[in-house]
Design a protein around this motif. Structure first.
Motif, PDB file in Angstrom:
ATOM      1  N   TRP A  97      42.166  52.387  55.710  1.00 55.03           N
ATOM      2  CA  TRP A  97      41.889  51.040  56.197  1.00 55.03           C
ATOM      3  C   TRP A  97      42.191  49.987  55.125  1.00 55.03           C
ATOM      4  CZ3 TRP A  97      41.703  48.086  60.094  1.00 55.03           C
ATOM      5  CH2 TRP A  97      41.012  46.878  60.081  1.00 55.03           C
ATOM      6  N   ARG A  98      41.770  50.259  53.906  1.00 54.14           N
ATOM      7  CA  ARG A  98      42.007  49.281  52.835  1.00 54.14           C
ATOM      8  C   ARG A  98      43.492  49.127  52.538  1.00 54.14           C
ATOM      9  NH1 ARG A  98      37.420  51.951  50.556  1.00 54.14           N
ATOM     10  NH2 ARG A  98      38.792  53.209  49.238  1.00 54.14           N
ATOM     11  N   SER A  99      44.213  50.234  52.527  1.00 53.71           N
ATOM     12  CA  SER A  99      45.636  50.170  52.185  1.00 53.71           C
ATOM     13  C   SER A  99      46.490  49.630  53.332  1.00 53.71           C
ATOM     14  CB  SER A  99      46.135  51.555  51.788  1.00 53.71           C
ATOM     15  OG  SER A  99      46.009  52.457  52.869  1.00 53.71           O
ATOM     16  N   SER A 100      45.954  49.661  54.573  1.00 57.48           N
ATOM     17  CA  SER A 100      46.751  49.183  55.706  1.00 57.48           C
ATOM     18  C   SER A 100      46.941  47.662  55.680  1.00 57.48           C
ATOM     19  CB  SER A 100      46.067  49.574  57.024  1.00 57.48           C
ATOM     20  OG  SER A 100      44.862  48.846  57.195  1.00 57.48           O
ATOM     21  N   LYS A 101      45.992  46.944  55.047  1.00 57.43           N
ATOM     22  CA  LYS A 101      46.036  45.479  54.965  1.00 57.43           C
ATOM     23  C   LYS A 101      46.021  44.822  56.352  1.00 57.43           C
ATOM     24  CE  LYS A 101      48.607  45.609  50.603  1.00 57.43           C
ATOM     25  NZ  LYS A 101      49.807  45.149  49.874  1.00 57.43           N
ATOM     26  N   LEU A 102      45.466  45.564  57.320  1.00 55.06           N
ATOM     27  CA  LEU A 102      45.375  45.028  58.677  1.00 55.06           C
ATOM     28  C   LEU A 102      44.119  44.189  58.831  1.00 55.06           C
ATOM     29  CD1 LEU A 102      46.311  48.013  60.999  1.00 55.06           C
ATOM     30  CD2 LEU A 102      47.500  45.841  60.848  1.00 55.06           C
ATOM     31  N   LYS A 103      44.170  43.214  59.706  1.00 53.06           N
ATOM     32  CA  LYS A 103      42.977  42.501  60.116  1.00 53.06           C
ATOM     33  C   LYS A 103      42.370  43.218  61.317  1.00 53.06           C
ATOM     34  CE  LYS A 103      44.404  37.925  58.486  1.00 53.06           C
ATOM     35  NZ  LYS A 103      44.685  36.516  58.885  1.00 53.06           N
ATOM     36  N   LEU A 104      41.072  43.074  61.464  1.00 56.31           N
ATOM     37  CA  LEU A 104      40.353  43.805  62.507  1.00 56.31           C
ATOM     38  C   LEU A 104      40.889  43.483  63.900  1.00 56.31           C
ATOM     39  CD1 LEU A 104      38.010  45.654  63.313  1.00 56.31           C
ATOM     40  CD2 LEU A 104      36.528  43.647  63.351  1.00 56.31           C
ATOM     41  N   GLY A 105      41.207  42.227  64.162  1.00 59.83           N
ATOM     42  CA  GLY A 105      41.708  41.850  65.479  1.00 59.83           C
ATOM     43  C   GLY A 105      42.986  42.583  65.842  1.00 59.83           C
ATOM     44  N   ASP A 106      43.895  42.721  64.863  1.00 54.60           N
ATOM     45  CA  ASP A 106      45.152  43.433  65.130  1.00 54.60           C
ATOM     46  C   ASP A 106      44.893  44.913  65.393  1.00 54.60           C
ATOM     47  OD1 ASP A 106      46.566  41.100  64.800  1.00 54.60           O
ATOM     48  OD2 ASP A 106      46.883  41.422  62.655  1.00 54.60           O
ATOM     49  N   ALA A 107      43.955  45.502  64.632  1.00 54.09           N
ATOM     50  CA  ALA A 107      43.661  46.926  64.813  1.00 54.09           C
ATOM     51  C   ALA A 107      43.062  47.192  66.195  1.00 54.09           C
ATOM     52  CB  ALA A 107      42.707  47.395  63.715  1.00 54.09           C
ATOM     53  N   VAL A 108      42.106  46.364  66.603  1.00 53.25           N
ATOM     54  CA  VAL A 108      41.492  46.549  67.926  1.00 53.25           C
ATOM     55  C   VAL A 108      42.533  46.346  69.024  1.00 53.25           C
ATOM     56  CG1 VAL A 108      39.729  45.706  69.523  1.00 53.25           C
ATOM     57  CG2 VAL A 108      39.224  45.835  67.083  1.00 53.25           C
ATOM     58  N   TYR A 109      43.373  45.352  68.844  1.00 53.25           N
ATOM     59  CA  TYR A 109      44.414  45.093  69.844  1.00 53.25           C
ATOM     60  C   TYR A 109      45.350  46.295  69.977  1.00 53.25           C
ATOM     61  CZ  TYR A 109      48.222  42.760  72.305  1.00 53.25           C
ATOM     62  OH  TYR A 109      49.183  42.420  73.220  1.00 53.25           O
ATOM     63  N   ALA A 110      45.717  46.891  68.827  1.00 53.94           N
ATOM     64  CA  ALA A 110      46.632  48.038  68.860  1.00 53.94           C
ATOM     65  C   ALA A 110      46.008  49.220  69.588  1.00 53.94           C
ATOM     66  CB  ALA A 110      47.011  48.430  67.433  1.00 53.94           C
ATOM     67  N   VAL A 111      44.730  49.491  69.329  1.00 56.65           N
ATOM     68  CA  VAL A 111      44.043  50.608  69.988  1.00 56.65           C
ATOM     69  C   VAL A 111      43.949  50.366  71.493  1.00 56.65           C
ATOM     70  CG1 VAL A 111      41.828  51.790  70.203  1.00 56.65           C
ATOM     71  CG2 VAL A 111      42.752  51.289  67.941  1.00 56.65           C
TER      72      VAL A 111
END
Length: 385
Positions: free
Chosen positions: A124-138
């Motif tokens: 998670w730390r190395s992905s540099k993703l924001k939470l909104g983008d991660a939830v959207y992708a799932v």
């Protein structure tokens, strides 16, 4: 938000959301020293996401747990529950809430395990993703590749699905000719899901311990292979080494993909059991306190019941009609007393040379009337015996 299933183009956030196949890349970059994204930035990206915002609600007292409602391409309404740890270094957790389903991205407790960036804290730390983008992708993945739903365990979600199914049947022709407005559809769905989210404010602890039927287990546990090509390709000396050397045999077994899947399933079950046990232990002190309070109330109730019975017995004795012979005895005694009082009063008046005849007559007659009244009552009671 339910209009996502109608969009055929790649989602706006897809350019910044890596796929699950890039898990190795995340692990290689886990040692990166890049600065962490602040927690408030993560939450803002999720709660203010242009697509997720209309269908997202907070379901916990603090700012750690949220639900997002969405609809899959096959028309099924689902809820992704997102847990955002207070520790910014920890990866968020996502689960499919209110259903029991089968999907290669879900474990036996409906936790999302197929999306690489949230598999570990380092990823998670190395992905540099924001939470909104991660939830959207799932959610987008579940929209395009819907899970197989075995059971809906949330009543409100079940009613919501029935409502959607009815609306879909009634408006099928209209939907084919007029594509729905994304914002309007999201708002309508958000209103319909209010009942779901209100009930979800108290997180369902029993869901983590829901029973899984044999069919569900069969879909999760890999079948025993009918043959093993890896063994067939070995030479005789290598086969002898496998038979006679336990370390070599263990190493060979651990390389089999089926074994990896079973280990992953075992670990996910163990983690779910640990989470459930931790939740139970967190309630231990509260349960003990309630039990002590119940025991105190029980003792108070017992004492009050005994006191009530004593007072009720006294009330019954005081209000119970007397026995007839007892009443006759008391009336006879009172009759004699009134007669004696009138005689004594007359003697005293004569001896004292009383002059007020009217006062004497009045008091004397009152006493004699009382005597005769008691005598008449006693006589009537005797006749009724």
């Amino acid at each position: 938000m339910f209009s996502w299933s109608k969009q055929s183009s790649t989602p706006a956030a897809s350019s910044s959301v890596p796929s699950s196949s890039s898990a190795a890349g995340y692990r290689r970059n886990s040692a990166s020293t890049a600065s962490l994204i602040p927690r408030n930035v993560h939450l803002s990206s999720y709660l203010n996401h242009p697509v997720l915002k209309p269908s997202t609600r907070k379901v916990s007292a603090d700012d750690t747990t949220y639900d997002t409602v969405f609809q899959t391409t096959n028309g099924f309404a689902l809820i992704v529950r997102v847990y955002v740890p207070a520790d910014n270094t920890k990866a968020p957790q996502m689960t499919l809430h209110g259903v029991i389903a089968s999907h290669n991205w879900l474990d036996i407790r409906m936790r999302v395990i197929g999306y690489a960036p949230i598999l570990s804290d380092q990823s998670w730390r190395s992905s540099k993703l924001k939470l909104g983008d991660a939830v959207y992708a799932v959610i987008h993945h579940f929209q395009l590749h819907p899970p197989s739903i075995s059971q809906v365990v949330d009543e409100n979600l079940s009613r919501l699905q029935q409502t959607l199914s009815g609306a879909s049947n009634n408006n099928n022709a209209t939907n084919r000719s007029n594509p729905p407005n994304t914002t309007s559809s999201s708002n309508n769905m958000h209103n319909k899901s209010n009942g779901v989210n209100v009930q979800a404010q108290v997180i369902d602890k029993k869901e983590a311990a829901c029973k899984v039927d044999e069919e569900e287990l069969s879909s999760l546990i890999p079948r025993v292979p009918s043959n093993f090509p890896e063994i067939e390709e070995l030479s005789l000396s290598e086969l002898n080494d496998l038979v006679n050397n336990k370390a070599t045999l263990d190493k060979f077994i651990n390389k089999i993909s089926v074994v990896d899947a079973l280990k992953e399933l075992k670990e996910s079950i163990e983690m779910s059991n640990v989470d459930t046990a931790t939740a139970n232990l967190a309630l231990e002190e509260k349960v003990e306190s309630i039990c002590m309070e119940v025991e105190t109330l029980k003792q108070d109730l017992k004492s009050n019941v005994e006191k009530y019975r004593e007072l009720d017995a006294r009330r019954a004795a005081m209000t119970r009609p007397p026995e007839i012979h007892e009443a006759v005895r008391e009336l006879t005694s009172a009759k004699k007393k009134a007669l004696n009082e009138s005689d004594e009063f007359a003697d005293d008046w004569v001896e004292s040379g009383g002059s007020d005849v009217s006062a004497f007559v009045k008091k004397f007659m009152d006493t004699r009337v009382l005597h005769h009244t008691r005598a008449a009552k006693a006589e009537r009671l005797k006749m009724s015996m």
